[in-house]
Write an enzyme that holds these catalytic residues in place. Structure first.
Site, short mmCIF file in Angstrom:
data_model
loop_
_atom_site.label_atom_id
_atom_site.label_comp_id
_atom_site.label_asym_id
_atom_site.label_seq_id
_atom_site.Cartn_x
_atom_site.Cartn_y
_atom_site.Cartn_z
N SER A 67 0.82 -1.20 0.00
CA SER A 67 0.00 0.00 0.00
C SER A 67 0.87 1.27 0.00
O SER A 67 1.67 1.46 -0.92
CB SER A 67 -0.96 -0.04 1.19
N ASP A 277 -8.03 -5.72 -6.35
CA ASP A 277 -7.93 -4.46 -5.60
C ASP A 277 -8.31 -3.30 -6.51
O ASP A 277 -7.77 -3.15 -7.60
CB ASP A 277 -6.48 -4.29 -5.11
N HIS A 329 -6.37 -5.94 -1.87
CA HIS A 329 -5.33 -4.93 -1.64
C HIS A 329 -4.15 -5.48 -0.84
O HIS A 329 -3.00 -5.25 -1.20
CB HIS A 329 -5.94 -3.73 -0.93
#
Length: 357
Positions: A67, A277, A329
């Site tokens: 991320s 994601d 994600h």
């Protein structure tokens, strides 16, 4: 020899200061933070950690994250890489490579890829897609009001589905409080714009995992077992620190120059992407890596996890890109076995299996 489930010694770092159980004795540290200070603070931590545990100094050292770690990991690696050139043996860190999953790396391609992914996965209409394409220029920091209105419509759709795992169910218990994503671009600093969309911990097959984690890490017996919160921090443990969000002072628009330096410095660089994601989608990462302009040494190819397709991979000169099929994600939450397989091959610097086995 490592057993069947062991791949490496793991060191988890809560960074920057102010997140999780991390703290500073100097309160002003929480008021001025950013990419550069985080990288430098993390480097100082590593130096002190290796002094405390010198038995690990000769081990190969890798840095990995997901991320916003698309910033943290290359930036810290660059600090270590540069410091190693003039470091004494005592301070030398045996850095060999980095691994980044679904990482924010370039503002322009991250945003472009989000919109294209949403349209390609039937989240937004042709009309809205055309409006964003017409009115938005993601190469610019400031967008027009027409662009902001169109983006507001786009973000509002993720209030009814999970942006971080497009096909996963949502948590419906109602106890979580998540800010609206209707228009995070309006009247918001650039960093908060990014972080606001990363607030939720995607929960894999249990969409309420973030609630369990919050309750679990606030239990006194858990904190005692972890030897955490020994200073009795006044704030409760939370998934996202508002103090850090507000205080963030610098966020680079692109880390591609850093990644290029690391590639040129012959560090191992693997980028992976869960392909369900919607926040930092595989589309964004492909656009970003194309922007690097690296020569392709092995074209897009299937990789396998036992009898099933695990995803696809392309190998560039000095960089490997891997997709993980059906993962959101934070890939290990959704595909733990394939994630371990990916990690093992990264550490061994081996190609993933190209045939079923």
């Amino acid at each position: 020899m490592l057993d069947d489930i062991s791949a490496a010694n793991l060191l988890f770092l809560e960074s920057p200061v102010g997140v999780g159980f991390s703290y500073s004795n100097t309160s002003s540290d929480l008021k001025v933070q950013g990419d550069n200070s985080t990288a430098n603070d993390s480097y100082k931590f590593l130096l002190n950690w290796f002094k405390g545990f010198p038995q690990y100094k000769s081990n190969e050292f890798y840095i990995a994250g997901e991320s916003y770690a698309g910033h943290y990991i290359p930036q810290l690696a660059q600090v270590v890489f540069d410091a190693n050139k003039k470091a004494t043996m005592e301070n030398y860190i045996n850095l060999k490579g980095i691994m980044v999953g679904n990482g924010l790396m370039d503002d322009e391609t991250d945003l472009k890829g989000m919109i294209d992914y949403a349209w390609g996965h039937a989240v937004i209409s042709d009309r809205l897609y055309h409006s964003i394409q017409t009115n938005c220029d993601f190469a610019k920091e400031n967008q027009t009001m027409d662009c902001q209105r169109a983006l507001g419509q786009y973000y509002s759709l993720y209030s009814i589905i999970d942006m971080y795992s497009l096909y996963a169910p949502r948590c419906v218990s109602g106890s979580s409080t998540v800010k609206s994503l209707t228009n995070p671009h309006k009247e918001a600093p650039k960093f908060i714009t990014k972080i606001e969309l990363l607030r939720r911990l995607p929960a894999g097959y249990d969409p309420c995992l973030q609630e369990y984690a919050t309750a679990y890490f606030n239990r006194p017996d858990v904190q005692e077992a972890l030897h955490a919160n020994v200073t009795k921090i006044s704030r409760p443990w939370s998934l996202c620190s508002n103090e850090v969000n507000i205080a963030w002072m610098d966020s680079q628009t692109s880390v591609l120059p850093i990644i290029k330096r690391l590639v040129d410095g012959h560090l191992r660089v693997w980028i992976f992407s869960g392909d369900t994601d919607g926040r930092v989608p595989v589309t964004s990462t492909r656009y970003t890596l194309n922007k690097l302009g690296l020569n392709t040494t092995e074209e897009w190819a299937t990789w396998y996890s036992h009898k099933e397709v695990g995803g696809w991979t392309v190998i560039y000169e000095g960089l490997t890109f891997v997709t993980v099929r059906g993962a959101g994600h934070r890939v290990p939450t959704f595909a733990p076995k394939r994630s371990l397989q990916l990690l093992r091959h990264f550490l061994a610097n081996e190609r993933l299996p190209s045939v079923a086995y």
